[in-house]
Design a protein around this motif. Structure first.
Motif, PDB file in Angstrom:
ATOM      1  N   LEU A  66      29.207  25.969 -30.446  1.00  0.00           N
ATOM      2  CA  LEU A  66      27.884  26.017 -29.820  1.00  0.00           C
ATOM      3  C   LEU A  66      26.923  26.904 -30.610  1.00  0.00           C
ATOM      4  O   LEU A  66      25.739  26.575 -30.743  1.00  0.00           O
ATOM      5  CB  LEU A  66      27.997  26.502 -28.377  1.00  0.00           C
ATOM      6  CG  LEU A  66      28.607  25.505 -27.397  1.00  0.00           C
ATOM      7  CD1 LEU A  66      28.789  26.150 -26.032  1.00  0.00           C
ATOM      8  CD2 LEU A  66      27.757  24.258 -27.291  1.00  0.00           C
ATOM      9  N   VAL A  67      27.412  28.021 -31.143  1.00  0.00           N
ATOM     10  CA  VAL A  67      26.567  28.894 -31.960  1.00  0.00           C
ATOM     11  C   VAL A  67      26.108  28.157 -33.216  1.00  0.00           C
ATOM     12  O   VAL A  67      24.921  28.159 -33.565  1.00  0.00           O
ATOM     13  CB  VAL A  67      27.305  30.207 -32.304  1.00  0.00           C
ATOM     14  CG1 VAL A  67      26.583  30.975 -33.396  1.00  0.00           C
ATOM     15  CG2 VAL A  67      27.461  31.074 -31.065  1.00  0.00           C
ATOM     16  N   LEU A  68      27.025  27.500 -33.912  1.00  0.00           N
ATOM     17  CA  LEU A  68      26.662  26.773 -35.130  1.00  0.00           C
ATOM     18  C   LEU A  68      25.690  25.627 -34.834  1.00  0.00           C
ATOM     19  O   LEU A  68      24.713  25.429 -35.560  1.00  0.00           O
ATOM     20  CB  LEU A  68      27.910  26.229 -35.824  1.00  0.00           C
ATOM     21  CG  LEU A  68      28.766  27.248 -36.566  1.00  0.00           C
ATOM     22  CD1 LEU A  68      29.975  26.563 -37.192  1.00  0.00           C
ATOM     23  CD2 LEU A  68      27.966  27.970 -37.620  1.00  0.00           C
ATOM     24  N   LEU A  69      25.949  24.888 -33.776  1.00  0.00           N
ATOM     25  CA  LEU A  69      25.073  23.781 -33.409  1.00  0.00           C
ATOM     26  C   LEU A  69      23.687  24.290 -33.009  1.00  0.00           C
ATOM     27  O   LEU A  69      22.668  23.691 -33.367  1.00  0.00           O
ATOM     28  CB  LEU A  69      25.695  22.957 -32.278  1.00  0.00           C
ATOM     29  CG  LEU A  69      24.987  21.672 -31.894  1.00  0.00           C
ATOM     30  CD1 LEU A  69      24.904  20.728 -33.086  1.00  0.00           C
ATOM     31  CD2 LEU A  69      25.692  21.003 -30.744  1.00  0.00           C
ATOM     32  N   SER A  70      23.647  25.423 -32.302  1.00  0.00           N
ATOM     33  CA  SER A  70      22.361  26.002 -31.909  1.00  0.00           C
ATOM     34  C   SER A  70      21.553  26.432 -33.125  1.00  0.00           C
ATOM     35  O   SER A  70      20.336  26.231 -33.172  1.00  0.00           O
ATOM     36  CB  SER A  70      22.570  27.197 -30.985  1.00  0.00           C
ATOM     37  OG  SER A  70      23.157  26.784 -29.772  1.00  0.00           O
ATOM     38  N   ILE A  71      22.204  27.013 -34.117  1.00  0.00           N
ATOM     39  CA  ILE A  71      21.505  27.413 -35.339  1.00  0.00           C
ATOM     40  C   ILE A  71      20.978  26.189 -36.075  1.00  0.00           C
ATOM     41  O   ILE A  71      19.820  26.159 -36.525  1.00  0.00           O
ATOM     42  CB  ILE A  71      22.430  28.252 -36.243  1.00  0.00           C
ATOM     43  CG1 ILE A  71      22.696  29.609 -35.587  1.00  0.00           C
ATOM     44  CG2 ILE A  71      21.829  28.431 -37.634  1.00  0.00           C
ATOM     45  CD1 ILE A  71      23.754  30.439 -36.283  1.00  0.00           C
ATOM     46  N   LEU A  72      21.791  25.144 -36.188  1.00  0.00           N
ATOM     47  CA  LEU A  72      21.369  23.922 -36.864  1.00  0.00           C
ATOM     48  C   LEU A  72      20.178  23.282 -36.162  1.00  0.00           C
ATOM     49  O   LEU A  72      19.183  22.924 -36.803  1.00  0.00           O
ATOM     50  CB  LEU A  72      22.540  22.937 -36.938  1.00  0.00           C
ATOM     51  CG  LEU A  72      22.242  21.582 -37.574  1.00  0.00           C
ATOM     52  CD1 LEU A  72      21.924  21.763 -39.057  1.00  0.00           C
ATOM     53  CD2 LEU A  72      23.405  20.645 -37.399  1.00  0.00           C
ATOM     54  N   VAL A  73      20.254  23.146 -34.852  1.00  0.00           N
ATOM     55  CA  VAL A  73      19.149  22.551 -34.097  1.00  0.00           C
ATOM     56  C   VAL A  73      17.911  23.440 -34.188  1.00  0.00           C
ATOM     57  O   VAL A  73      16.781  22.948 -34.301  1.00  0.00           O
ATOM     58  CB  VAL A  73      19.564  22.296 -32.626  1.00  0.00           C
ATOM     59  CG1 VAL A  73      18.373  21.931 -31.768  1.00  0.00           C
ATOM     60  CG2 VAL A  73      20.622  21.206 -32.574  1.00  0.00           C
ATOM     61  N   GLY A  74      18.097  24.757 -34.170  1.00  0.00           N
ATOM     62  CA  GLY A  74      16.975  25.677 -34.304  1.00  0.00           C
ATOM     63  C   GLY A  74      16.256  25.525 -35.633  1.00  0.00           C
ATOM     64  O   GLY A  74      15.025  25.570 -35.691  1.00  0.00           O
ATOM     65  N   VAL A  75      17.004  25.344 -36.710  1.00  0.00           N
ATOM     66  CA  VAL A  75      16.399  25.141 -38.026  1.00  0.00           C
ATOM     67  C   VAL A  75      15.582  23.856 -38.042  1.00  0.00           C
ATOM     68  O   VAL A  75      14.457  23.823 -38.544  1.00  0.00           O
ATOM     69  CB  VAL A  75      17.485  25.130 -39.133  1.00  0.00           C
ATOM     70  CG1 VAL A  75      16.932  24.620 -40.448  1.00  0.00           C
ATOM     71  CG2 VAL A  75      18.078  26.515 -39.294  1.00  0.00           C
ATOM     72  N   VAL A  76      16.133  22.786 -37.478  1.00  0.00           N
ATOM     73  CA  VAL A  76      15.418  21.509 -37.443  1.00  0.00           C
ATOM     74  C   VAL A  76      14.146  21.635 -36.608  1.00  0.00           C
ATOM     75  O   VAL A  76      13.064  21.179 -37.017  1.00  0.00           O
ATOM     76  CB  VAL A  76      16.334  20.381 -36.908  1.00  0.00           C
ATOM     77  CG1 VAL A  76      15.543  19.113 -36.651  1.00  0.00           C
ATOM     78  CG2 VAL A  76      17.468  20.120 -37.878  1.00  0.00           C
ATOM     79  N   LEU A  77      14.245  22.256 -35.440  1.00  0.00           N
ATOM     80  CA  LEU A  77      13.068  22.410 -34.583  1.00  0.00           C
ATOM     81  C   LEU A  77      12.017  23.304 -35.232  1.00  0.00           C
ATOM     82  O   LEU A  77      10.818  23.048 -35.102  1.00  0.00           O
ATOM     83  CB  LEU A  77      13.473  22.953 -33.212  1.00  0.00           C
ATOM     84  CG  LEU A  77      14.274  21.988 -32.338  1.00  0.00           C
ATOM     85  CD1 LEU A  77      14.694  22.666 -31.044  1.00  0.00           C
ATOM     86  CD2 LEU A  77      13.476  20.731 -32.046  1.00  0.00           C
ATOM     87  N   ALA A  78      12.437  24.343 -35.929  1.00  0.00           N
ATOM     88  CA  ALA A  78      11.481  25.202 -36.631  1.00  0.00           C
ATOM     89  C   ALA A  78      10.786  24.441 -37.755  1.00  0.00           C
ATOM     90  O   ALA A  78       9.603  24.655 -38.022  1.00  0.00           O
ATOM     91  CB  ALA A  78      12.189  26.434 -37.180  1.00  0.00           C
ATOM     92  N   ALA A  79      11.515  23.528 -38.394  1.00  0.00           N
ATOM     93  CA  ALA A  79      10.935  22.743 -39.488  1.00  0.00           C
ATOM     94  C   ALA A  79       9.834  21.815 -38.986  1.00  0.00           C
ATOM     95  O   ALA A  79       8.889  21.520 -39.725  1.00  0.00           O
ATOM     96  CB  ALA A  79      12.020  21.936 -40.194  1.00  0.00           C
ATOM     97  N   ILE A  80       9.931  21.347 -37.745  1.00  0.00           N
ATOM     98  CA  ILE A  80       8.882  20.474 -37.216  1.00  0.00           C
ATOM     99  C   ILE A  80       7.863  21.239 -36.387  1.00  0.00           C
ATOM    100  O   ILE A  80       7.001  20.642 -35.764  1.00  0.00           O
ATOM    101  CB  ILE A  80       9.470  19.286 -36.406  1.00  0.00           C
ATOM    102  CG1 ILE A  80      10.278  19.756 -35.214  1.00  0.00           C
ATOM    103  CG2 ILE A  80      10.263  18.374 -37.290  1.00  0.00           C
ATOM    104  CD1 ILE A  80      10.763  18.626 -34.325  1.00  0.00           C
ATOM    105  N   GLY A  81       7.958  22.575 -36.398  1.00  0.00           N
ATOM    106  CA  GLY A  81       6.895  23.384 -35.829  1.00  0.00           C
ATOM    107  C   GLY A  81       7.100  23.903 -34.431  1.00  0.00           C
ATOM    108  O   GLY A  81       6.141  24.329 -33.798  1.00  0.00           O
TER     109      GLY A  81
END
Length: 100
Positions: A30-45
């Motif tokens: 869950l920690v790894l998936l949260s970081i990955l999703v966070g990076v993607v969401l940050a990339a789209i603003g």
């Protein structure tokens, strides 16, 4: 052949079944998936502190991008049509079948 599987107490078995694995493994995933999703969401603003405003801004950008894309396609169409339509018309005029 030795059996490496251990019998879990009934309480732990229910917890493992509910979580889908051992609690430590599930937490790590869950920690790894949260970081990955966070990076993607940050990339789209997206901004985690103002998520509703970020979602509204994302849809506004997509809306604007859509109409900018249509405007760009229209300009390319007009630019190409300046060459293609006259050439097509000339080819149709010069290759027209002669009257019988």
């Amino acid at each position: 052949m030795p059996d490496d599987t251990r019998e879990l107490p009934a309480a732990n078995e229910g917890l493992y079944r509910f979580l889908g694995g051992s609690p430590l493994t599930v937490a790590f995933r869950l920690v790894l998936l949260s970081i990955l999703v966070g990076v993607v969401l940050a990339a789209i603003g997206f901004d985690p502190w103002n998520i509703l405003s970020s979602i509204r801004l994302l849809f506004q950008r997509i809306w604007d991008l859509g109409f900018d894309a249509i405007n760009g396609l229209w300009r390319y169409f007009l630019l190409g049509a300046v060459i293609v339509i006259p050439l097509w018309l000339l080819s149709r005029l010069f290759s027209a079948p002669r009257g019988r």
